[in-house]
Design a protein around this motif. Structure first.
Motif, PDB file in Angstrom:
ATOM      1  N   MET A   1       0.831  -1.216   0.000  1.00  0.00           N
ATOM      2  CA  MET A   1       0.000   0.000   0.000  1.00  0.00           C
ATOM      3  C   MET A   1       0.865   1.265   0.000  1.00  0.00           C
ATOM      4  O   MET A   1       0.468   2.293  -0.528  1.00  0.00           O
ATOM      5  CB  MET A   1      -0.940   0.012   1.219  1.00  0.00           C
ATOM      6  CG  MET A   1      -2.091  -0.969   1.157  1.00  0.00           C
ATOM      7  SD  MET A   1      -3.162  -0.753  -0.300  1.00  0.00           S
ATOM      8  CE  MET A   1      -2.620  -2.124  -1.304  1.00  0.00           C
ATOM      9  N   GLU A   2       2.063   1.151   0.573  1.00  0.00           N
ATOM     10  CA  GLU A   2       2.979   2.299   0.528  1.00  0.00           C
ATOM     11  C   GLU A   2       3.485   2.505  -0.895  1.00  0.00           C
ATOM     12  O   GLU A   2       3.562   3.632  -1.383  1.00  0.00           O
ATOM     13  CB  GLU A   2       4.154   2.091   1.488  1.00  0.00           C
ATOM     14  CG  GLU A   2       3.713   2.106   2.937  1.00  0.00           C
ATOM     15  CD  GLU A   2       4.864   2.359   3.898  1.00  0.00           C
ATOM     16  OE1 GLU A   2       5.525   3.404   3.764  1.00  0.00           O
ATOM     17  OE2 GLU A   2       5.090   1.505   4.784  1.00  0.00           O
ATOM     18  N   GLU A   3       3.800   1.394  -1.564  1.00  0.00           N
ATOM     19  CA  GLU A   3       4.265   1.501  -2.954  1.00  0.00           C
ATOM     20  C   GLU A   3       3.186   2.105  -3.841  1.00  0.00           C
ATOM     21  O   GLU A   3       3.486   2.798  -4.812  1.00  0.00           O
ATOM     22  CB  GLU A   3       4.671   0.119  -3.485  1.00  0.00           C
ATOM     23  CG  GLU A   3       6.034  -0.310  -2.984  1.00  0.00           C
ATOM     24  CD  GLU A   3       6.291  -1.799  -3.165  1.00  0.00           C
ATOM     25  OE1 GLU A   3       5.632  -2.418  -4.033  1.00  0.00           O
ATOM     26  OE2 GLU A   3       7.137  -2.343  -2.429  1.00  0.00           O
ATOM     27  N   GLU A   4       1.935   1.840  -3.511  1.00  0.00           N
ATOM     28  CA  GLU A   4       0.807   2.376  -4.287  1.00  0.00           C
ATOM     29  C   GLU A   4       0.520   3.835  -3.948  1.00  0.00           C
ATOM     30  O   GLU A   4      -0.367   4.447  -4.544  1.00  0.00           O
ATOM     31  CB  GLU A   4      -0.463   1.569  -3.997  1.00  0.00           C
ATOM     32  CG  GLU A   4      -0.407   0.124  -4.434  1.00  0.00           C
ATOM     33  CD  GLU A   4      -0.604  -0.022  -5.933  1.00  0.00           C
ATOM     34  OE1 GLU A   4      -1.492   0.654  -6.463  1.00  0.00           O
ATOM     35  OE2 GLU A   4       0.157  -0.781  -6.552  1.00  0.00           O
ATOM     36  N   GLY A   5       1.201   4.369  -2.916  1.00  0.00           N
ATOM     37  CA  GLY A   5       0.946   5.750  -2.502  1.00  0.00           C
ATOM     38  C   GLY A   5      -0.334   5.895  -1.694  1.00  0.00           C
ATOM     39  O   GLY A   5      -0.857   7.001  -1.537  1.00  0.00           O
ATOM     40  N   GLU A   6      -0.845   4.774  -1.153  1.00  0.00           N
ATOM     41  CA  GLU A   6      -2.086   4.823  -0.365  1.00  0.00           C
ATOM     42  C   GLU A   6      -1.815   5.084   1.112  1.00  0.00           C
ATOM     43  O   GLU A   6      -2.583   5.759   1.786  1.00  0.00           O
ATOM     44  CB  GLU A   6      -2.848   3.495  -0.489  1.00  0.00           C
ATOM     45  CG  GLU A   6      -3.288   3.137  -1.895  1.00  0.00           C
ATOM     46  CD  GLU A   6      -4.552   3.882  -2.304  1.00  0.00           C
ATOM     47  OE1 GLU A   6      -5.117   4.611  -1.470  1.00  0.00           O
ATOM     48  OE2 GLU A   6      -4.954   3.737  -3.470  1.00  0.00           O
ATOM     49  N   LEU A   7      -0.752   4.480   1.621  1.00  0.00           N
ATOM     50  CA  LEU A   7      -0.412   4.581   3.045  1.00  0.00           C
ATOM     51  C   LEU A   7       1.037   5.023   3.191  1.00  0.00           C
ATOM     52  O   LEU A   7       1.836   4.866   2.261  1.00  0.00           O
ATOM     53  CB  LEU A   7      -0.583   3.222   3.741  1.00  0.00           C
ATOM     54  CG  LEU A   7      -1.987   2.617   3.848  1.00  0.00           C
ATOM     55  CD1 LEU A   7      -1.915   1.225   4.468  1.00  0.00           C
ATOM     56  CD2 LEU A   7      -2.916   3.508   4.669  1.00  0.00           C
ATOM     57  N   LYS A   8       1.359   5.558   4.378  1.00  0.00           N
ATOM     58  CA  LYS A   8       2.754   5.882   4.672  1.00  0.00           C
ATOM     59  C   LYS A   8       3.034   5.552   6.129  1.00  0.00           C
ATOM     60  O   LYS A   8       2.319   6.010   7.018  1.00  0.00           O
ATOM     61  CB  LYS A   8       3.014   7.373   4.423  1.00  0.00           C
ATOM     62  CG  LYS A   8       4.455   7.757   4.699  1.00  0.00           C
ATOM     63  CD  LYS A   8       4.775   9.165   4.228  1.00  0.00           C
ATOM     64  CE  LYS A   8       6.177   9.588   4.656  1.00  0.00           C
ATOM     65  NZ  LYS A   8       7.230   8.607   4.354  1.00  0.00           N
ATOM     66  N   GLN A   9       4.074   4.744   6.342  1.00  0.00           N
ATOM     67  CA  GLN A   9       4.377   4.381   7.725  1.00  0.00           C
ATOM     68  C   GLN A   9       5.013   5.539   8.480  1.00  0.00           C
ATOM     69  O   GLN A   9       5.864   6.243   7.953  1.00  0.00           O
ATOM     70  CB  GLN A   9       5.321   3.173   7.775  1.00  0.00           C
ATOM     71  CG  GLN A   9       5.354   2.550   9.160  1.00  0.00           C
ATOM     72  CD  GLN A   9       6.394   1.439   9.274  1.00  0.00           C
ATOM     73  OE1 GLN A   9       7.578   1.663   9.054  1.00  0.00           O
ATOM     74  NE2 GLN A   9       5.937   0.254   9.607  1.00  0.00           N
ATOM     75  N   ILE A  10       4.572   5.704   9.737  1.00  0.00           N
ATOM     76  CA  ILE A  10       5.070   6.766  10.606  1.00  0.00           C
ATOM     77  C   ILE A  10       5.773   6.117  11.791  1.00  0.00           C
ATOM     78  O   ILE A  10       5.199   5.266  12.467  1.00  0.00           O
ATOM     79  CB  ILE A  10       3.892   7.633  11.124  1.00  0.00           C
ATOM     80  CG1 ILE A  10       3.113   8.263   9.961  1.00  0.00           C
ATOM     81  CG2 ILE A  10       4.375   8.668  12.119  1.00  0.00           C
ATOM     82  CD1 ILE A  10       3.836   9.327   9.196  1.00  0.00           C
ATOM     83  N   ARG A  11       7.039   6.516  12.012  1.00  0.00           N
ATOM     84  CA  ARG A  11       7.820   5.885  13.088  1.00  0.00           C
ATOM     85  C   ARG A  11       8.355   6.864  14.120  1.00  0.00           C
ATOM     86  O   ARG A  11       8.970   6.440  15.101  1.00  0.00           O
ATOM     87  CB  ARG A  11       9.062   5.203  12.491  1.00  0.00           C
ATOM     88  CG  ARG A  11       8.804   4.232  11.405  1.00  0.00           C
ATOM     89  CD  ARG A  11      10.112   3.872  10.740  1.00  0.00           C
ATOM     90  NE  ARG A  11       9.913   2.780   9.798  1.00  0.00           N
ATOM     91  CZ  ARG A  11      10.735   1.752   9.666  1.00  0.00           C
ATOM     92  NH1 ARG A  11      11.813   1.661  10.403  1.00  0.00           N
ATOM     93  NH2 ARG A  11      10.487   0.820   8.782  1.00  0.00           N
ATOM     94  N   SER A  12       8.231   8.174  13.866  1.00  0.00           N
ATOM     95  CA  SER A  12       8.880   9.140  14.763  1.00  0.00           C
ATOM     96  C   SER A  12       8.074  10.428  14.802  1.00  0.00           C
ATOM     97  O   SER A  12       7.206  10.652  13.948  1.00  0.00           O
ATOM     98  CB  SER A  12      10.287   9.446  14.247  1.00  0.00           C
ATOM     99  OG  SER A  12      10.189  10.118  12.988  1.00  0.00           O
ATOM    100  N   TRP A  13       8.382  11.254  15.789  1.00  0.00           N
ATOM    101  CA  TRP A  13       7.678  12.527  15.897  1.00  0.00           C
ATOM    102  C   TRP A  13       7.992  13.436  14.701  1.00  0.00           C
ATOM    103  O   TRP A  13       7.112  14.111  14.185  1.00  0.00           O
ATOM    104  CB  TRP A  13       8.010  13.220  17.221  1.00  0.00           C
ATOM    105  CG  TRP A  13       7.288  14.525  17.347  1.00  0.00           C
ATOM    106  CD1 TRP A  13       7.837  15.768  17.392  1.00  0.00           C
ATOM    107  CD2 TRP A  13       5.861  14.712  17.384  1.00  0.00           C
ATOM    108  NE1 TRP A  13       6.852  16.728  17.455  1.00  0.00           N
ATOM    109  CE2 TRP A  13       5.628  16.107  17.453  1.00  0.00           C
ATOM    110  CE3 TRP A  13       4.763  13.855  17.356  1.00  0.00           C
ATOM    111  CZ2 TRP A  13       4.344  16.651  17.505  1.00  0.00           C
ATOM    112  CZ3 TRP A  13       3.479  14.400  17.399  1.00  0.00           C
ATOM    113  CH2 TRP A  13       3.282  15.786  17.473  1.00  0.00           C
ATOM    114  N   SER A  14       9.231  13.424  14.233  1.00  0.00           N
ATOM    115  CA  SER A  14       9.548  14.291  13.087  1.00  0.00           C
ATOM    116  C   SER A  14       8.753  13.847  11.859  1.00  0.00           C
ATOM    117  O   SER A  14       8.315  14.673  11.048  1.00  0.00           O
ATOM    118  CB  SER A  14      11.055  14.298  12.808  1.00  0.00           C
ATOM    119  OG  SER A  14      11.475  12.994  12.481  1.00  0.00           O
TER     120      SER A  14
END
Ligand SMILES: [Zn+2]
Length: 355
Positions: A97-110
């Protein structure tokens, strides 16, 4: 309105329900119209377009694969190796889904800050952010897996789900945290993970609160004083969570909203009182008990193994979260309080935990 939904089982729906979440809710329902294999077939309430309609720009999305018998409502894998493999497949789906531009993983405050900026500027073309969480820790074969998982972005763990988990007992059991569970918590602490207390049985909840030093939330959890069931938080638990700076995500699974709802038999026609007003009572209760709205949030769980037949009346899809806001507004919640409930309180929690 920007919404942070603290609990969705997106990958479970994509893989085990075989739902292409990029499609519209009408398409998903239509494609399942004659299926009866799993609860909520043909009545799903969550898809990525529907989340966008709701204004959900960030969510906590789970990996979930238990392996203890008897199986809970989402089944059980044969052993921890099989369960681990399932969570890897779920991770692959998030990556796709990230490759499709649908989702983006968030790992940090920045990354949250950058994501919020992008969403504000162009919500239509910004992928929906997701923070990866593990619901039930059975799939962690050994503690080494926990650091592997942290590396691939896992940021929150709920040690328990239903039944006797390998690391903790679920809410339908009773007893202490086993040694393996204590070791798991120590390792989570070392890695700086968030402990999700949802689904822990009460004794394990209190032991976990004593042992765990790091940030704690209850991602999808309602009030026992309104619906008396061990799945719910009692007032002492809510107060203790408030003292720890936790945020409690309100869940929209209707049996947790009104008493005496029997899953699989009670219908919305039977219970016109099972509506968004009743859902708002749970938010109200936490706010009144703690004297502030800063510990409440949204953790819908709307794709957690049920469809709109088990959502409150007025909630046909997740996009109806806007109606829920209106209910709270009509009760006199200020725009600042509402902004906190729908995203700000969890964001502040994440800033404190990760900032
Ligand atoms: Zn759950």
């Amino acid at each position: 309105m920007f919404i942070l939904d603290a609990h969705l089982d997106l990958s479970l729906n994509a893989i085990e329900y075989n739902r292409d979440l990029r499609k519209s809710i009408t398409h998903l329902r239509g494609s399942e119209s004659d299926m009866t294999d799993l609860a909520g077939r043909g009545r799903g309430t969550v898809s990525l377009p529907e989340m966008r309609k709701a204004g959900i720009g960030l969510c906590v999305a789970t990996q979930i694969a238990g392996c203890m018998k008897p199986a809970g409502p989402v089944g059980a894998w044969e052993n921890p190796d099989q369960a681990w493999e399932m969570t890897r497949q779920q991770l692959d789906w998030y990556h796709a889904m990230e490759e499709e531009g649908e989702l983006k993983q968030i790992r940090s405050w920045s990354q949250i800050k950058a994501h919020m900026k992008a969403w504000k500027e162009d919500p239509k073309n910004t992928p929906i952010g997701y923070i990866l969480s593990l619901e039930g820790a059975d799939s962690i074969r050994t503690l080494n897996d926990l650091s592997t998982a942290y590396e691939y972005g896992l940021r929150a763990v709920g040690p328990a789900h239903y039944g006797k988990g390998r690391y903790a007992l679920g809410h339908d059991e009773a007893g202490p945290l086993p040694g393996e569970g204590k070791d798991l918590l120590r390792e989570m602490d070392r890695l700086g993970m968030i402990l999700d207390v949802t689904h822990l049985c009460e004794q394990s909840f209190w032991e976990a609160l004593d042992l765990y030093q790091g940030p704690i939330w209850a991602s999808h959890h309602n009030c026992r004083s309104l619906v008396d069931d061990p799945r719910q938080l009692n007032d002492d638990q809510i107060k203790a969570l408030g003292e720890r700076g936790a945020v409690i995500g309100m869940a929209f699974d209707v049996w947790m909203i009104v008493p005496r709802w029997q899953r699989g038999s009670t219908t919305q026609e039977d219970r016109p009182d099972a509506n968004l007003e009743a859902a708002a009572d749970h938010i109200d209760h936490v706010c009144q008990l703690l004297g502030t709205s800063i510990h409440t949030g949204i953790g819908t769980d709307l794709d957690g193994g049920f469809g709109n037949e088990q959502a409150p009346k007025g909630m046909d899809t997740i996009a109806d979260l806007g109606k829920f806001r209106q209910v709270l507004e009509s009760r006199g919640y200020s725009s600042t309080a509402l902004e906190g409930i729908f995203s700000g309180n969890f964001l502040r929690f994440l800033e404190t935990s990760w900032g």
